[in-house]
Design an enzyme around this catalytic site. Structure first.
Site, mmCIF file in Angstrom:
data_model
loop_
_atom_site.group_PDB
_atom_site.id
_atom_site.type_symbol
_atom_site.label_atom_id
_atom_site.label_comp_id
_atom_site.label_asym_id
_atom_site.label_seq_id
_atom_site.Cartn_x
_atom_site.Cartn_y
_atom_site.Cartn_z
ATOM 1 N N LYS A 197 -23.270 -8.072 65.937
ATOM 2 C CA LYS A 197 -23.537 -9.436 65.490
ATOM 3 C C LYS A 197 -24.760 -10.002 66.205
ATOM 4 C CE LYS A 197 -19.660 -11.667 64.611
ATOM 5 N NZ LYS A 197 -18.428 -12.242 65.178
ATOM 6 N N ARG A 237 -18.606 -16.559 69.725
ATOM 7 C CA ARG A 237 -18.230 -15.470 68.811
ATOM 8 C C ARG A 237 -18.285 -14.135 69.543
ATOM 9 N NH1 ARG A 237 -22.676 -16.157 64.169
ATOM 10 N NH2 ARG A 237 -21.063 -15.105 62.935
ATOM 11 N N GLY A 282 -9.091 -7.281 65.903
ATOM 12 C CA GLY A 282 -8.326 -7.235 67.150
ATOM 13 C C GLY A 282 -9.066 -7.971 68.235
ATOM 14 N N MET A 322 -11.320 -11.143 69.806
ATOM 15 C CA MET A 322 -11.068 -12.574 69.781
ATOM 16 C C MET A 322 -11.624 -13.243 68.528
ATOM 17 S SD MET A 322 -12.447 -15.560 72.122
ATOM 18 C CE MET A 322 -13.656 -15.961 70.879
ATOM 19 N N ARG A 357 -24.625 -7.787 58.192
ATOM 20 C CA ARG A 357 -24.283 -6.436 58.668
ATOM 21 C C ARG A 357 -24.236 -5.520 57.455
ATOM 22 N NH1 ARG A 357 -18.150 -8.083 60.245
ATOM 23 N NH2 ARG A 357 -17.720 -9.088 58.287
ATOM 24 N N HIS A 391 4.846 21.485 54.416
ATOM 25 C CA HIS A 391 4.614 22.345 53.259
ATOM 26 C C HIS A 391 4.106 21.522 52.078
ATOM 27 C CE1 HIS A 391 5.879 24.428 49.511
ATOM 28 N NE2 HIS A 391 5.417 25.497 50.157
ATOM 29 N N SER A 407 -13.461 36.677 58.347
ATOM 30 C CA SER A 407 -13.138 35.349 57.853
ATOM 31 C C SER A 407 -12.130 34.766 58.841
ATOM 32 C CB SER A 407 -12.540 35.446 56.455
ATOM 33 O OG SER A 407 -12.116 34.172 56.054
ATOM 34 N N CYS A 467 -11.696 30.106 56.587
ATOM 35 C CA CYS A 467 -10.903 29.813 55.395
ATOM 36 C C CYS A 467 -9.631 29.058 55.730
ATOM 37 C CB CYS A 467 -10.570 31.106 54.665
ATOM 38 S SG CYS A 467 -9.575 32.232 55.644
ATOM 39 N N TYR A 521 -20.483 30.675 55.678
ATOM 40 C CA TYR A 521 -19.841 29.782 54.716
ATOM 41 C C TYR A 521 -18.552 29.191 55.286
ATOM 42 C CZ TYR A 521 -16.457 33.499 53.799
ATOM 43 O OH TYR A 521 -15.473 34.433 53.937
HETATM 44 P P1 ADP Z 1 -15.970 -12.679 62.447
HETATM 45 O O1 ADP Z 1 -16.475 -11.643 63.355
HETATM 46 O O2 ADP Z 1 -14.491 -12.761 62.373
HETATM 47 O O3 ADP Z 1 -16.651 -12.661 61.126
HETATM 48 P P2 ADP Z 1 -17.729 -14.825 63.183
HETATM 49 O O4 ADP Z 1 -18.184 -14.916 64.573
HETATM 50 O O5 ADP Z 1 -18.679 -14.281 62.214
HETATM 51 O O6 ADP Z 1 -16.339 -14.061 63.154
HETATM 52 O O7 ADP Z 1 -17.300 -16.268 62.745
HETATM 53 C C1 ADP Z 1 -16.532 -16.507 61.624
HETATM 54 C C2 ADP Z 1 -17.081 -17.665 60.847
HETATM 55 O O8 ADP Z 1 -17.233 -18.796 61.678
HETATM 56 C C3 ADP Z 1 -18.451 -17.437 60.292
HETATM 57 O O9 ADP Z 1 -18.445 -16.729 59.105
HETATM 58 C C4 ADP Z 1 -18.918 -18.849 60.074
HETATM 59 O O10 ADP Z 1 -18.410 -19.347 58.869
HETATM 60 C C5 ADP Z 1 -18.291 -19.584 61.227
HETATM 61 N N1 ADP Z 1 -19.301 -19.741 62.263
HETATM 62 C C6 ADP Z 1 -19.600 -18.930 63.283
HETATM 63 N N2 ADP Z 1 -20.619 -19.409 64.005
HETATM 64 C C7 ADP Z 1 -20.964 -20.583 63.431
HETATM 65 C C8 ADP Z 1 -21.969 -21.546 63.690
HETATM 66 N N3 ADP Z 1 -22.819 -21.400 64.693
HETATM 67 N N4 ADP Z 1 -22.035 -22.625 62.884
HETATM 68 C C9 ADP Z 1 -21.170 -22.730 61.847
HETATM 69 N N5 ADP Z 1 -20.226 -21.865 61.548
HETATM 70 C C10 ADP Z 1 -20.116 -20.796 62.333
HETATM 71 MG MG MG Z 2 -18.371 -12.944 60.667
#
Ligand code: ADP
Ligand code: MG
Ligand code: MG
Length: 891
Positions: free
Chosen positions: A27, A97, A106, A108, A353, A469, A778, A845, A865
């Site tokens: 990210k 984030r 999984g 945060m 991404r 099996h 083989s 094989c 092969y």
């Molecule tokens: P995930 O990895 O679960 O996608 P993100 O970090 O992308 O989590 O955050 C999820 C959502 O939170 C984003 O898609 C966006 O809608 C919102 N978000 C994250 N950062 C911002 C920001 N700086 N301003 C507004 N919305 C945000």
């Molecule tokens: Mg996201």
């Protein structure tokens, strides 16, 4: 200079860039890159994955200097935003984030609107002139922060909101007023005090560090650890933390938030595809609180949606978004999955991404992008994951159809199947002869069920694992199979089974999804795979790059035909014992086994000869002039005899031998350890006449086809289970004599090869000697794995799962070749063998021949092969191409 802990991005500048994913996480690296591309991205900074590592190495303390670097980066963000973090009048709000190298569920959850407290909320209300927005943001912050950082269950908050809506007789969150949210904020904070014994943190700095700490801690939470284990992600990678200025999609009806894909991720179709919500924030779109709207008119038509699209309600923003996505796709040269927010008519990019996609989409996108000149052939080939390709080769469930899943087993063999339930192989055959589609349901299957499995659309078993099996045979047949479905209570006698509250009788419709292991009640339409078009073209590019040849394991003309369609370049393993089970011949086989002397055996073998010859002709014809390796009889003879008294009685009547005689023979043949018993070439040494008959059948078939139909067949005759060169020397003499005799009788000139299967460690260790007597090797890696580990595959189900769980073994060695152990033997044997005979032909094989990682290994050690079941052939071709291309890259 030591590397900084913090990387800033904003206003078209960035300390990082997209190829710094290891340090900044996916990210963070892409946020930096989007800045460099000049796209609108709220400014922020990334705390590196190295901080995470340092944090854990240093007793959960932050490294020195981090605090100062964060302060400086934050100041830069403040300058750009014209706001101050924690300021009562012009407060800056942040999102925190997480972001690992590979996206990881999984980890945060994101915290939005951080920096709000009773003072700053007034600031943003004053600035926006929108009290509802202010308290909506505040309550969201408290909800997220409490859940993620303070570990307070989110349910209470959601329940309060629901109650309030009921009380107000409104349906949507957006219909609650500023006053409602303001009151809820107070309720939420009281709840936090009650649950944690501490007031909700008011100081924005405390909030920030609390959130950062929670991200790092989540790297070690149970869900994340489990996910890393399953996906082989090392713990040392760590996660980064992104801290970013907030932009607001919840500031009114000229605001929105959404997610989109630059192409359709399920079909690959070239259409901008996505969803959004007006006046919303963050995860509202995926949370399902309101029904999201389609992004454009095309999508609206596609989904039959009545809701207005972004293209219609905010045309200018939509155009901006189109410009942005096109720029991103051009830049990354791949389909992107993007997240955006619109604040007061301005589009902000929050994430991009590489988009996940189905196999079908992967092939289509690769083909389209190649045609568009965005990528070259090599890249196109690398864009499709070999293990994913499997999805394309089998029927799939119609995604539009409703599904009632009643149980879940193991996804033993991919694809989908729908049919009427039967509980025995006989019934399966009977029904299918009447033209019915059937699903064969068994507690578990055995070789006697093969004919039923053959005619069934799919197979479901209550017991057994991924290498049972049923699983192995079904994969070989390319047939959908679900195994180990413990919830089934099957009664053969009453011809019914029950699953929870559902009772299913013979003849009821049932559907299986072998790719997920789901068992579905009733009939669900399936879609056949499409092997021409983009797929056909794609596979032809694949073949340009690979060095390994790909053959197939096929025992019947039908399998051979399927495999040719999938591009097999010969047969690497044709097992002859399956032919012994078919129809009436099992009687002749039993007569042979029960005979008292060689003469009696030869009489029975004479009956089998024309049938085997017919089999080989059928296979040779399908394979045209491609090489065919035929393995002589391998399993112990008792496998061909009846076992229960009832069956013995039937057989005794059928072939006219006394019950006692059969029973006695069975006892005589009994073995304590059949896997290491009287089988393989040991049979050929005890009863050379059996192998002579088989060799004769092979050679007569080849000669007759050569003479009558102009074929140029080079039969490869394979002697199984050789451990000592003398075994092979003896068998080679017997085999060659028979070959020469047939050639003379038929007056035909024809080359034949005699080789061996390397499936015992001793053969591998003395491969230089064995090679003296072999034209080819083989590697039978199924048995070689069993014998190297001293591990019976049929019994491994009892303890192997625990081994995998406890990480005693990194992988099931019957699925992915154990490179360190079994692989070392293979590599060593190849080297020894080629020392004796530089042009020794070498292949494998086992089931591993269709496993992408094992194929890569085979490429590295220069095998000629790999051979795999028909439906895995395209997978192996692609894996071989990937192996060759990746090797070039690292050179
Ligand atoms: P995930 O990895 O679960 O996608 P993100 O970090 O992308 O989590 O955050 C999820 C959502 O939170 C984003 O898609 C966006 O809608 C919102 N978000 C994250 N950062 C911002 C920001 N700086 N301003 C507004 N919305 C945000
Ligand atoms: Mg996201
Ligand atoms: Mg074997």
């Amino acid at each position: 200079m030591p590397r900084p802990w913090v990387y800033f991005f904003g206003n078209g500048k960035a300390d990082g860039k997209s190829d710094m994913k290891n340090l900044l996480g996916g990210k963070g690296a892409n946020l930096a890159e989007m800045n460099l591309l000049g796209l609108p991205v709220p400014p922020g900074f990334t705390i590196t994955t190295e901080v995470c590592t340092a944090f854990y190495q240093n007793d959960k303390k932050y490294p020195e200097g981090l605090e100062e670097e964060v302060k400086q980066a934050l100041a830069q963000v403040e300058a750009i935003m014209g706001a101050k973090f924690g300021d009562a009048k012009q407060p800056l709000l942040l999102s925190v984030r997480s972001g690992a190298r590979a996206s990881m569920p999984g980890m945060m959850d994101t915290i939005l609107n951080l920096g709000l407290n009773d003072e700053t909320v007034k600031g943003i209300i004053a600035r926006s002139g929108d009290e509802r927005f202010g308290y909506d943001s505040y309550r969201r912050f408290i909800q997220m922060y409490s859940d993620v950082v303070l570990d307070v269950d989110r349910e209470f908050f959601e329940h309060q909101i629901e109650e309030r809506k009921e009380h107000k007789k409104v349906r949507l969150d957006t219909e609650l007023s500023a006053q409602d949210w303001k009151e809820l904020v107070a309720v939420f904070k009281r709840h936090v005090l009650q649950m944690t014994g501490k007031p909700f943190p008011e100081d924005p700095k405390d909030q920030l560090w609390g959130a950062v700490g929670a991200v790092f801690s989540s790297w070690m939470n149970k869900r994340a650890i489990e996910y890393r284990r399953i996906n082989g992600i090392p713990e040392e990678w760590g996660t980064a933390v992104n801290v970013q200025a907030m932009v607001f999609g919840n500031m009114g009806n000229d605001c929105a938030t959404g997610v989109a894909f630059t192409r359709d991720p399920s079909t690959g179709e070239k259409r901008f595809f996505g969803e959004f919500l007006v006046n919303a924030q963050g995860e509202d779109v995926v949370a399902g609180i309101r029904t999201p709207q389609p992004i454009n008119v095309v999508g609206k038509k596609h989904d039959n949606s009545a809701l207005p699209s972004l293209e219609e309600v905010m045309p200018a923003c939509y155009r901006d978004l189109v410009d942005i996505y096109q720029k991103l796709e051009k830049h990354y040269r791949d389909m992107q999955d993007i997240e955006f927010t619109i604040e007061k008519g301005k589009v902000w990019m929050l994430q991009t991404r590489t988009g996940k996609r189905t196999a079908q989409a992967a092939v289509k996108i690769a083909a389209d992008m190649l045609a568009e000149g965005l990528i070259d052939r090599k890249t196109a080939v690398l864009r499709v994951n070999p293990s994913q390709l499997d999805q394309l080769l089998h029927p799939a469930l119609d995604p539009k159809a409703k599904q009632l899943v009643i149980a879940k087993g193991l996804p033993a063999s991919p694809g989908a199947a729908t049919g009427k339930v039967v509980f025995s192989a006989e019934e399966a055959q009977h029904q299918s002869e009447k033209g019915e589609k059937v699903i064969l349901v068994r507690l578990e299957t055995s070789p006697e069920d093969i004919h039923g499995m053959h005619v069934a659309e799919g197979i479901l078993t209550a017991r057994g694992g991924m290498t049972s099996h049923a699983a192995v045979v079904a994969r070989g047949m390319g047939k959908c199979c679900v195994t180990g479905c413990g919830d089934l209570a099957i009664s053969y006698k009453e011809r019914r089974m029950s699953v929870g509250e559902h009772v299913i009788q013979q003849g009821d419709w049932l559907t299986l999804n072998g790719s997920t292991g789901e068992v579905i009640l009733g009939k669900v339409p399936t879609i056949e795979p499409e092997l021409s078009g983009d797929f056909g073209a794609f596979m032809s590019w694949v073949d340009e790059f690979r060095k390994l040849k790909v053959r197939t394991n096929a025992d019947t003309p039908h399998d051979a035909k399927v495999a040719r369609r999938f591009g097999a370049e010969g047969i690497g393993l044709c097992r002859t014992e399956h032919m012994f089970f078919e129809g009436e011949r099992i009687d002749a086989v039993r007569e042979m086994i029960l005979a008292d002397d060689r003469k009696g055996r030869e009489k029975a073998l004479a009956k089998i000869l024309p049938m085997q010859k017919g089999d080989f002709k059928g296979i040779f014809r399908e394979m045209k002039d491609l090489p065919v390796t035929i393995r002589l009889l391998d399993p112990p003879l008792h496998e061909f005899l009846p076992h229960t008294d009832e069956e013995i009685q039937q057989v005794s009547e059928k072939i006219g031998l006394p019950f006692e005689r059969i029973k006695k023979k069975l006892e005589a043949l009994h073995e304590f350890n059949p896997m290491l018993g009287h089988r393989g070439c040991r049979l050929g040494i005890s009863y050379p006449e059996i192998y002579e008959m088989q060799v004769r059948a092979i050679m007569e078939a080849a000669c007759e086809l050569a003479k009558d139909e102009g074929f140029k067949i080079i039969p490869e005759i394979m002697i199984p289970l050789v451990g000592h060169v003398n075994e092979l020397a003896y068998m080679r003499r017997v085999t060659a004599e028979t070959c020469e005799r047939v050639l003379k009788e038929k007056g035909v000139q024809l080359t034949y090869l005699i080789g061996t299967m390397i499936e015992l460690p001793r053969a591998a260790l003395t491969a230089d000697q064995v090679a003296r007597e072999a034209d080819f090797f083989s590697f039978g890696t199924n048995d070689l794995t069993q014998t190297t580990f001293g591990l019976s595959r049929d019994d491994a189900g009892k303890f192997l799962p625990a081994y995998l769980e406890k990480k005693i073994l990194p992988e099931d060695p019957f699925v992915t070749l154990d490179v360190e152990g079994v692989g070392t033997l293979v590599k060593y044997a190849v080297e020894l063998g080629r020392k004796t005979k530089p042009d020794l032909k070498v292949g494998i094989c086992g089931e591993h021949g269709g496993d992408p990682r094992s194929v890569e290994f085979c490429h590295r050690i220069h095998l000629d092969y790999v051979s795999c079941s028909p439906y895995r052939v395209p997978v192996a071709r692609l894996a071989a191409a990937h192996a060759a291309l990746k090797e070039k890259e690292t050179k």
